[in-house]
Motif scaffolding. Sequence first.
Motif, PDB file in Angstrom:
ATOM      1  N   TYR A  14     -62.459 151.766   5.735  1.00 17.10           N
ATOM      2  CA  TYR A  14     -61.719 150.529   5.996  1.00 17.10           C
ATOM      3  C   TYR A  14     -62.322 149.361   5.232  1.00 17.10           C
ATOM      4  O   TYR A  14     -61.595 148.540   4.659  1.00 17.10           O
ATOM      5  N   LEU A  15     -63.644 149.282   5.221  1.00 20.76           N
ATOM      6  CA  LEU A  15     -64.325 148.224   4.463  1.00 20.76           C
ATOM      7  C   LEU A  15     -64.084 148.399   2.970  1.00 20.76           C
ATOM      8  O   LEU A  15     -63.797 147.428   2.263  1.00 20.76           O
ATOM      9  N   VAL A  16     -64.176 149.622   2.495  1.00 23.41           N
ATOM     10  CA  VAL A  16     -63.951 149.905   1.074  1.00 23.41           C
ATOM     11  C   VAL A  16     -62.537 149.507   0.670  1.00 23.41           C
ATOM     12  O   VAL A  16     -62.340 148.798  -0.327  1.00 23.41           O
ATOM     13  N   LEU A  17     -61.572 149.941   1.430  1.00 22.25           N
ATOM     14  CA  LEU A  17     -60.175 149.629   1.113  1.00 22.25           C
ATOM     15  C   LEU A  17     -59.934 148.120   1.148  1.00 22.25           C
ATOM     16  O   LEU A  17     -59.290 147.567   0.248  1.00 22.25           O
ATOM     17  N   THR A  18     -60.474 147.450   2.141  1.00 22.28           N
ATOM     18  CA  THR A  18     -60.335 145.993   2.235  1.00 22.28           C
ATOM     19  C   THR A  18     -60.951 145.305   1.023  1.00 22.28           C
ATOM     20  O   THR A  18     -60.338 144.399   0.431  1.00 22.28           O
ATOM     21  N   HIS A  92     -59.096 164.851  -2.708  1.00 16.68           N
ATOM     22  CA  HIS A  92     -59.711 163.644  -2.167  1.00 16.68           C
ATOM     23  C   HIS A  92     -61.077 163.358  -2.815  1.00 16.68           C
ATOM     24  O   HIS A  92     -61.303 162.236  -3.282  1.00 16.68           O
ATOM     25  N   PRO A  93     -61.978 164.342  -2.900  1.00 16.11           N
ATOM     26  CA  PRO A  93     -63.263 164.055  -3.544  1.00 16.11           C
ATOM     27  C   PRO A  93     -63.142 163.758  -5.039  1.00 16.11           C
ATOM     28  O   PRO A  93     -63.777 162.831  -5.553  1.00 16.11           O
ATOM     29  N   ALA A  99     -61.934 157.094  -8.893  1.00 16.72           N
ATOM     30  CA  ALA A  99     -61.745 155.701  -8.485  1.00 16.72           C
ATOM     31  C   ALA A  99     -63.048 154.919  -8.606  1.00 16.72           C
ATOM     32  O   ALA A  99     -63.065 153.803  -9.147  1.00 16.72           O
ATOM     33  N   VAL A 100     -64.140 155.492  -8.144  1.00 15.35           N
ATOM     34  CA  VAL A 100     -65.444 154.824  -8.242  1.00 15.35           C
ATOM     35  C   VAL A 100     -65.851 154.681  -9.704  1.00 15.35           C
ATOM     36  O   VAL A 100     -66.431 153.661 -10.102  1.00 15.35           O
ATOM     37  N   THR A 101     -65.504 155.651 -10.524  1.00 12.20           N
ATOM     38  CA  THR A 101     -65.793 155.567 -11.957  1.00 12.20           C
ATOM     39  C   THR A 101     -65.041 154.406 -12.595  1.00 12.20           C
ATOM     40  O   THR A 101     -65.628 153.620 -13.357  1.00 12.20           O
ATOM     41  N   LEU A 131     -58.000 151.138  -6.918  1.00 12.70           N
ATOM     42  CA  LEU A 131     -57.247 150.978  -5.673  1.00 12.70           C
ATOM     43  C   LEU A 131     -56.091 151.968  -5.597  1.00 12.70           C
ATOM     44  O   LEU A 131     -55.888 152.615  -4.574  1.00 12.70           O
ATOM     45  N   LEU A 132     -55.338 152.091  -6.673  1.00 11.43           N
ATOM     46  CA  LEU A 132     -54.204 153.019  -6.681  1.00 11.43           C
ATOM     47  C   LEU A 132     -54.654 154.466  -6.479  1.00 11.43           C
ATOM     48  O   LEU A 132     -54.005 155.241  -5.768  1.00 11.43           O
ATOM     49  N   LEU A 133     -55.765 154.820  -7.107  1.00 13.80           N
ATOM     50  CA  LEU A 133     -56.292 156.176  -6.926  1.00 13.80           C
ATOM     51  C   LEU A 133     -56.730 156.413  -5.487  1.00 13.80           C
ATOM     52  O   LEU A 133     -56.443 157.466  -4.903  1.00 13.80           O
ATOM     53  N   VAL A 134     -57.419 155.443  -4.917  1.00 13.37           N
ATOM     54  CA  VAL A 134     -57.860 155.584  -3.521  1.00 13.37           C
ATOM     55  C   VAL A 134     -56.653 155.731  -2.600  1.00 13.37           C
ATOM     56  O   VAL A 134     -56.617 156.612  -1.734  1.00 13.37           O
TER      57      VAL A 134
END
Length: 144
Positions: A14-18, A92-93, A99-101, A131-134
Amino acid sequence: MYSILQMIHSYWAYLVLTMIVIASFNAITKYLSGKEFQAIDFRIALFTLIVTHIQLLIGLALYFVSPNGFKNISANGMSGLSSAARLLAVEHPFVGILAVTFITIGYSKHKKKLTSKPKFKVLAIFYTLGLLLVLSRIPWSNWF
């Protein structure tokens, strides 16, 4: 161990997405409005980078202790996974790492830019891609 990691990974998401939404929105709006890059913009980008990397580390630890991750692939093989199991064990992984990359590349590239507009442009592109990837590979059925 598994249940604790899963709980942390779920709530930290939730924090990451926010933060990714805030950082992307901040970069896009300031790019379009032509505002100057300030310390708060740097902090938003940096904090987003930090929380996404922490989420990645928690997720990687979870991947190896979870029955839904590496153990599921080892036990059933790739062809033995259902679509829901494949989402948790593979998609997912993998997409999370991508996304992090993208977020890391965006953060690194923005530091090399000298003026505000290119800084915001790089952040807007790479953080929004992250964001789109997540959003594309969140296991939504587990969230609701």
